[in-house]
Design an enzyme around this catalytic site. Structure first.
Site, short mmCIF file in Angstrom:
data_model
loop_
_atom_site.label_atom_id
_atom_site.label_comp_id
_atom_site.label_asym_id
_atom_site.label_seq_id
_atom_site.Cartn_x
_atom_site.Cartn_y
_atom_site.Cartn_z
CD GLU A 137 -1.63 -2.42 6.63
OE1 GLU A 137 -1.98 -3.13 7.57
OE2 GLU A 137 -1.50 -1.19 6.73
CD GLU A 187 -1.52 4.05 5.38
OE1 GLU A 187 -0.97 3.68 6.44
OE2 GLU A 187 -2.46 3.42 4.83
#
Ligand code: G3I
Length: 376
Positions: A160, A265
């Site tokens: 991220e 995820e």
């Protein structure tokens, strides 16, 4: 002709059918239908494990994990705050247990995550100069990757690092080191375990602007001769978005860079998302609101069917691109465990995964499995 001449061949046929039944059921017992067996030969099927699951506190959960998945990721226990809580102190116990579990069950073990602006240990926030940040980051990456050399087979090296517009997210690492921290992190990881696969992992990677940012990031590493093996597209998706078209465009765009694509995820939100409400603030006001938590007593059949359809559609797409996709990892094992019950509003009842709160397979599970039955 004696009767026995007629009966004996018949008996032989009956016996061979019987033994054939035994053999088939033996095979079925050794290899009961499961996600990992159904998708063997397509891509790994993974799950993120929380701490109790790593310690096999619940025998039903433990058996299900072993049966259904051939890859595991630690949902939290390898994050900086847990594994490296003090400048000179590493806490490897839970991570060691996680790796042992994966090795004992011959699973593809994924390390999550080495460099992330979130869930840092408090001491990291006190670092104020470039050299010292470089030195601590190198120590962090090298120690952890080195410890699990040859066991952890893929690392989310950087997690991220991008904003929604594709620019680099401002973080302690960017602020003190500059964007070189990305190159360094991958270089140190590669040096500590040359055989491990190294990934960049992020959410919203189907959004065109962020996708461009991720492509630029990978190209920058490649142009500098730095090893990167894959992109992890976090699949924190909804019933309708992102569109199948944007998911497909992204798989194609990342794969064109010459790296593996992983859907990491994965979970599908089925309850209202406050970000969709114009002008809505995600704050305490929504806690306890029936509008925001519409299914506390169970998921209505109509939504269960929508969820099953969405899972079928995305898995159909994954199968279409199986040559580009190396792994699909669910962010959790069953609905009760999912982080989506507590984010962005605490204490709701969400249903994002393939197994319900009693670890029973949902309609969505059967639809995902059904795709493979049609294939045979
Ligand atoms: O363990 C404590 C528990 O003792 C305490 O009672 C409870 C009170 O809320 O908190 C528990 O810790 C929580 C932990 O999850 C375990 O459930 C933390 O507060 C909570 O912040 C933490 O959330 C995790 C989140 O990352 C932040 O690290 C989620 O489980 C985890 O699913 C989530 O995973 C991230 C990926 O790493 C990166 N991509 C996004 C994804 C979702 O946010």
């Amino acid at each position: 002709m004696p009767l026995s001449r007629l009966y004996l061949p018949l008996l032989g046929v009956l016996f061979s059918c019987y033994s054939c039944t035994i053999t088939n059921s033996d095979t079925a017992l050794a290899n009961p239908p499961s996600l990992k067996t159904a998708y063997q030969g397509n891509f790994h099927i993974g799950a993120a494990l929380n701490r109790p699951q790593i310690y096999e506190a619940d025998s039903v959960a433990a058996a299900l994990i072993r049966k259904e998945f051939n890859s595991i990721t630690a949902e939290n226990m390898m994050k900086w705050m847990h594994i490296h809580p003090g400048v000179d102190s590493f806490q490897f116990e839970a991570a060691d247990k996680f790796v042992t579990l994966g090795e004992e069950n011959d699973m593809f073990i994924v390390g999550h995550t080495l460099v992330w602006h979130s869930q840092l240990a408090p001491w990291v926030q006190e670092i104020t100069d470039r050299d010292s940040m470089l030195q601590h980051l190198q120590n962090h990456v090298s120690k952890i990757v080195g410890r699990y050399k040859d066991s952890v087979r893929g690392w989310d090296v950087v997690n991220e690092a991008l904003n929604e517009d594709g620019s680099l997210r401002s973080s302690l690492f960017l602020e003190l080191i500059g964007d070189e921290y990305l190159l360094k992190a991958f270089e140190w990881a590669a040096a500590a375990d040359p055989a491990a696969e190294l990934y960049y992992n992020d959410y919203s990677l189907c959004n065109p602007a962020k996708r461009e940012g991720a492509i630029a990031l990978v190209k920058r590493l490649q142009a500098n001769g730095v090893k990167i093996d894959g992109i992890g597209m976090q699949g924190h998706w909804g019933l309708d978005s992102p569109s199948l078209e944007e998911i497909e465009n992204s798989i194609l765009a990342y794969s064109a860079l010459g790296v593996k694509v992983m859907i990491t995820e994965l979970d599908i939100n089925v309850i209202p998302n406050p970000w969709d409400l114009e002008g809505a603030d995600v704050n305490q006001n929504f806690e306890g609101s029936p509008f925001m938590d519409p299914y506390p007593a169970g998921l209505p059949d109509s939504v269960q069917i929508q969820l099953a359809q969405r899972y079928e559609d995305i898995f159909k797409l994954f199968l279409k691109h199986e040559d580009k996709i190396a792994r699909v990892t669910f962010w959790g094992v069953n609905d009760g465990q999912s982080w989506k019950n507590d984010w962005p509003i605490k204490g709701r009842t969400n249903y994002p995964l393939l197994f319900d709160r009693a670890f029973q397979p949902k309609k969505a599970y059967h639809r995902v499995m059904g795709l493979k039955k049609l294939d045979e």
